[in-house]
Structures are given as structure tokens and as C-alpha cells.
Design a protein around this motif. Structure first.
Motif, PDB file in Angstrom:
ATOM      1  N   THR A 276       0.866  -1.030  -0.227  1.00  0.00           N
ATOM      2  CA  THR A 276      -0.225  -0.200   0.037  1.00  0.00           C
ATOM      3  C   THR A 276       1.031   1.445   0.027  1.00  0.00           C
ATOM      4  O   THR A 276       0.734   2.888  -0.482  1.00  0.00           O
ATOM      5  CB  THR A 276      -0.986   0.380   1.213  1.00  0.00           C
ATOM      6  N   CYS A 277       1.663   1.121   0.865  1.00  0.00           N
ATOM      7  CA  CYS A 277       2.971   2.674   0.716  1.00  0.00           C
ATOM      8  C   CYS A 277       3.296   2.788  -0.251  1.00  0.00           C
ATOM      9  O   CYS A 277       3.979   3.568  -0.772  1.00  0.00           O
ATOM     10  CB  CYS A 277       3.641   2.223   2.121  1.00  0.00           C
ATOM     11  N   CYS A 278       4.275   1.676  -0.835  1.00  0.00           N
ATOM     12  CA  CYS A 278       4.316   1.902  -2.749  1.00  0.00           C
ATOM     13  C   CYS A 278       3.483   2.434  -3.268  1.00  0.00           C
ATOM     14  O   CYS A 278       4.114   2.708  -3.662  1.00  0.00           O
ATOM     15  CB  CYS A 278       4.883   0.241  -2.637  1.00  0.00           C
ATOM     16  N   MET A 279       2.892   1.627  -3.301  1.00  0.00           N
ATOM     17  CA  MET A 279       1.565   1.924  -4.313  1.00  0.00           C
ATOM     18  C   MET A 279       1.318   3.720  -4.347  1.00  0.00           C
ATOM     19  O   MET A 279       0.678   4.478  -4.931  1.00  0.00           O
ATOM     20  CB  MET A 279       0.200   1.033  -4.403  1.00  0.00           C
ATOM     21  N   GLY A 280       1.083   4.184  -3.202  1.00  0.00           N
ATOM     22  CA  GLY A 280       1.203   5.498  -2.881  1.00  0.00           C
ATOM     23  C   GLY A 280       3.043   6.409  -2.747  1.00  0.00           C
ATOM     24  O   GLY A 280       1.998   7.246  -2.907  1.00  0.00           O
ATOM     25  N   THR A 281       3.425   5.365  -3.431  1.00  0.00           N
ATOM     26  CA  THR A 281       5.520   5.830  -2.915  1.00  0.00           C
ATOM     27  C   THR A 281       5.161   6.965  -1.840  1.00  0.00           C
ATOM     28  O   THR A 281       5.828   8.115  -1.555  1.00  0.00           O
ATOM     29  CB  THR A 281       5.043   7.311  -4.171  1.00  0.00           C
ATOM     30  N   SER A 282       4.451   6.382  -0.703  1.00  0.00           N
ATOM     31  CA  SER A 282       4.675   7.043   0.781  1.00  0.00           C
ATOM     32  C   SER A 282       5.669   6.430   0.991  1.00  0.00           C
ATOM     33  O   SER A 282       6.320   5.247   1.243  1.00  0.00           O
ATOM     34  CB  SER A 282       3.842   7.292   1.187  1.00  0.00           C
ATOM     35  N   LYS A 283       6.054   6.515   2.926  1.00  0.00           N
ATOM     36  CA  LYS A 283       6.954   5.890   3.758  1.00  0.00           C
ATOM     37  C   LYS A 283       6.063   4.754   4.351  1.00  0.00           C
ATOM     38  O   LYS A 283       4.767   5.339   4.388  1.00  0.00           O
ATOM     39  CB  LYS A 283       7.816   7.532   4.658  1.00  0.00           C
ATOM     40  N   SER A 284       6.488   4.321   4.658  1.00  0.00           N
ATOM     41  CA  SER A 284       5.973   2.889   5.753  1.00  0.00           C
ATOM     42  C   SER A 284       5.660   3.178   6.587  1.00  0.00           C
ATOM     43  O   SER A 284       5.565   4.300   7.241  1.00  0.00           O
ATOM     44  CB  SER A 284       6.926   2.037   6.119  1.00  0.00           C
ATOM     45  N   LYS A 285       4.070   3.078   7.161  1.00  0.00           N
ATOM     46  CA  LYS A 285       3.905   2.880   8.163  1.00  0.00           C
ATOM     47  C   LYS A 285       3.544   1.976   9.213  1.00  0.00           C
ATOM     48  O   LYS A 285       2.539   2.272  10.131  1.00  0.00           O
ATOM     49  CB  LYS A 285       2.077   3.381   7.678  1.00  0.00           C
ATOM     50  N   ILE A 286       4.394   1.015   9.094  1.00  0.00           N
ATOM     51  CA  ILE A 286       4.768  -0.131   9.890  1.00  0.00           C
ATOM     52  C   ILE A 286       6.100  -0.346   9.965  1.00  0.00           C
ATOM     53  O   ILE A 286       6.571  -0.142   9.822  1.00  0.00           O
ATOM     54  CB  ILE A 286       3.746  -1.699   9.315  1.00  0.00           C
ATOM     55  N   ARG A 287       5.931  -1.163  11.392  1.00  0.00           N
ATOM     56  CA  ARG A 287       7.489  -2.036  11.687  1.00  0.00           C
ATOM     57  C   ARG A 287       6.962  -3.253  11.128  1.00  0.00           C
ATOM     58  O   ARG A 287       6.733  -4.056  11.628  1.00  0.00           O
ATOM     59  CB  ARG A 287       7.823  -1.466  12.862  1.00  0.00           C
ATOM     60  N   ALA A 288       8.447  -3.678  10.184  1.00  0.00           N
ATOM     61  CA  ALA A 288       8.460  -5.502   9.855  1.00  0.00           C
ATOM     62  C   ALA A 288       8.889  -6.357  11.157  1.00  0.00           C
ATOM     63  O   ALA A 288      10.575  -5.194  10.671  1.00  0.00           O
ATOM     64  CB  ALA A 288       8.138  -5.966   8.961  1.00  0.00           C
ATOM     65  N   VAL A 289       9.280  -6.807  12.023  1.00  0.00           N
ATOM     66  CA  VAL A 289      10.421  -7.506  12.331  1.00  0.00           C
ATOM     67  C   VAL A 289      10.740  -8.954  12.631  1.00  0.00           C
ATOM     68  O   VAL A 289       9.642  -9.715  13.396  1.00  0.00           O
ATOM     69  CB  VAL A 289       9.956  -6.916  14.140  1.00  0.00           C
ATOM     70  N   ALA A 290      11.585  -9.129  12.289  1.00  0.00           N
ATOM     71  CA  ALA A 290      11.738 -10.636  12.107  1.00  0.00           C
ATOM     72  C   ALA A 290      11.564 -11.558  13.501  1.00  0.00           C
ATOM     73  O   ALA A 290      12.251 -11.986  14.632  1.00  0.00           O
ATOM     74  CB  ALA A 290      13.048 -11.384  11.697  1.00  0.00           C
ATOM     75  N   GLU A 291      10.377 -12.343  13.542  1.00  0.00           N
ATOM     76  CA  GLU A 291       9.938 -13.319  14.454  1.00  0.00           C
ATOM     77  C   GLU A 291      10.821 -14.497  14.856  1.00  0.00           C
ATOM     78  O   GLU A 291      11.098 -14.675  15.979  1.00  0.00           O
ATOM     79  CB  GLU A 291       8.443 -13.369  14.528  1.00  0.00           C
ATOM     80  N   GLN A 292      11.295 -14.479  13.789  1.00  0.00           N
ATOM     81  CA  GLN A 292      12.096 -16.390  13.943  1.00  0.00           C
ATOM     82  C   GLN A 292      13.230 -15.469  12.573  1.00  0.00           C
ATOM     83  O   GLN A 292      13.204 -14.769  11.612  1.00  0.00           O
ATOM     84  CB  GLN A 292      11.647 -17.403  13.157  1.00  0.00           C
ATOM     85  N   ASP A 293      14.220 -16.598  12.924  1.00  0.00           N
ATOM     86  CA  ASP A 293      15.558 -16.106  11.933  1.00  0.00           C
ATOM     87  C   ASP A 293      14.701 -16.719  10.332  1.00  0.00           C
ATOM     88  O   ASP A 293      14.036 -17.148  10.795  1.00  0.00           O
ATOM     89  CB  ASP A 293      16.112 -16.927  11.974  1.00  0.00           C
ATOM     90  N   SER A 294      14.689 -15.350   9.183  1.00  0.00           N
ATOM     91  CA  SER A 294      14.279 -14.988   8.313  1.00  0.00           C
ATOM     92  C   SER A 294      14.676 -14.575   6.954  1.00  0.00           C
ATOM     93  O   SER A 294      15.458 -14.602   7.388  1.00  0.00           O
ATOM     94  CB  SER A 294      12.810 -14.801   8.651  1.00  0.00           C
ATOM     95  N   SER A 295      14.428 -15.456   5.671  1.00  0.00           N
ATOM     96  CA  SER A 295      14.906 -14.867   4.442  1.00  0.00           C
ATOM     97  C   SER A 295      14.305 -15.214   3.873  1.00  0.00           C
ATOM     98  O   SER A 295      12.582 -15.143   3.423  1.00  0.00           O
ATOM     99  CB  SER A 295      15.386 -16.237   3.713  1.00  0.00           C
ATOM    100  N   LEU A 296      14.482 -13.914   3.265  1.00  0.00           N
ATOM    101  CA  LEU A 296      13.234 -12.560   1.845  1.00  0.00           C
ATOM    102  C   LEU A 296      14.040 -13.202   0.635  1.00  0.00           C
ATOM    103  O   LEU A 296      14.802 -12.746   0.520  1.00  0.00           O
ATOM    104  CB  LEU A 296      13.190 -11.755   2.542  1.00  0.00           C
TER     105      LEU A 296
END
Length: 212
Positions: free
Chosen positions: A83-103
Motif C-alpha cells: 500500500t505504501c509502495c503504491m502511494g509512493t509514501s513512507k512505511s507506516k509499519i514496522r516489520a520485525v523478524a519473529e524468527q530467523d527469516s529469509s526473504l
């Protein structure tokens, strides 16, 4: 190895053409538990596709306290960042690794291109929005209608599903932060659940016995 994981996690949803494009432009990233993947007010230049692990999505109140919105599992993406990307705005959330994660991180502009050019990608994005919307409504309902002990039980039950285990490695303070309350309240409620033989408390871990 990354190619195999992408096909395993997203091949059932996306066609070969878009999978190959993801592998061509995507950047593989690894994060350890508690790493911040996306932060509030950060410009969104990449869209995350989660390959392994779990990520929690948080909002921040006016006092700087985090409130848990939903969890991401492998094979999913963060629609709040979309949603932020489509509106070219800054992030309104914080995404935190709950476990070791790969993306695998997809350049934001590709999301627009693929949305118009590839039906499987468009369906994936729309279904992701629907899933996250339902989860956010559920989060709002929990805040509005459930007592803290009911929210705690629901939180622990979700944790066992995410971790595929009845034993959860977690501190009382972390639960308190996720549920937007104090550690004292959480500790008291956990002790009550233990008295009711619904959980067993250990050092930085909780074994869930019965939530029926």
C-alpha cells in the motif's frame, strides 16, 4: 537453492514466467530474530516475499509503543508495504523478524508492472490484501471486544500454529509489547493459566497444554 525455495513457496500461486522474473530482479536477504526488516517512515523501495521464518507487523502509537497487527508466514508478502509502495509514501509499519527469516526483495516498481501484465501476480496481490484485511479486522475486534486474558489465549494459540509447536520460546515482556500492555499484567495472567493447567511456564518459554 534460492530458486528451489521460491518455486516451493510461490509456485502454487505464481506462473513460471513471473517466478523467473522474481529470480532475475529479486535480492535475497537473511535476517535473524528481532532484526527490523522495514521500519516506520522508511521509504519503501522493495517489496518483501517471505521464503522462510515468520515476521510480525507492528504499528506505533503516539507514545512510541508497538502494537501487533498481524504475522507473516513463508509464502506471503506484506500488503501494508504494498500500500505504501503504491502511494509512493513512507512505511507506516514496522516489520520485525519473529524468527530467523529469509526473504527475496522485489524492486517496488516491478509490483506495478507485474500487476498490469501478469494475472497470477495480480491475483496473488489481491488475495494477499483480502487475507491481511481480514486479519486486521480480527485484530480490531480483539482490541475492541476481547478481555486481555482472551487476547492472551488467542495470541499463544496463534504462536503454536506459527511455530508448529506447543512450546513457545518467548519472554513475558515480549508478549506484553505485542499485546500493548504491561509485563506485570501478562505475568499475572500466565500464572493464572498455569494454575488452570492450560500452560506450563518455564524460563523464557511456555508450553501450551489446553485452550479448549
Amino acid at each position: 537453492m534460492t530458486e528451489e525455495i521460491v518455486k516451493q513457496k510461490f509456485g502454487y500461486t505464481l506462473d513460471n514466467k513471473i517466478i523467473n522474473e522474481i529470480l532475475s530482479v529479486g535480492v535475497f536477504k537473511s535476517f535473524i530474530k528481532d532484526d527490523i526488516i522495514i521500519d516506520i517512515n522508511q521509504p519503501i523501495r522493495f517489496i518483501p516475499l517471505l521464503l522462510s521464518g515468520n515476521i510480525k507487523i507492528l504499528r506505533e502509537d503516539n507514545e512510541g509503543n508497538d502494537l501487533l497487527i498481524y504475522f507473516l508466514e513463508a509464502g506471503e508478502t506484506c500488503t501494508m508495504s504494498l500500500t505504501c509502495c503504491m502511494g509512493t509514501s513512507k512505511s507506516k509499519i514496522r516489520a520485525v523478524a519473529e524468527q530467523d527469516s529469509s526473504l527475496i526483495m522485489i524492486p517496488a516498481q516491478k509490483m506495478h508492472e507485474w500487476f498490469h501484465s501478469n494475472e497470477t501476480w495480480r491475483n496473488f496481490i489481491l488475495e494477499s490484501y483480502q487475507t491481511r484485511f481480514d486479519e486486521m479486522l480480527e485484530a480490531i475486534d480483539s482490541l475492541a471486544f476481547l478481555k486481555m486474558d482472551e487476547r492472551l489465549i488467542k495470541y499463544l494459540a496463534n504462536k503454536t500454529i506459527l511455530n508448529n509447536s506447543n512450546t513457545i520460546s518467548i519472554k513475558h515482556q515480549e508478549i506484553a509489547e505485542d499485546l500493548h500492555t504491561s509485563r506485570v499484567v501478562i505475568s499475572r495472567l500466565l500464572k493464572q493459566l498455569e494454575k488452570e493447567n492450560r500452560i506450563i511456564l518455564g524460563r523464557n518459554k511456555i508450553e501450551v497444554l489446553n485452550f479448549k
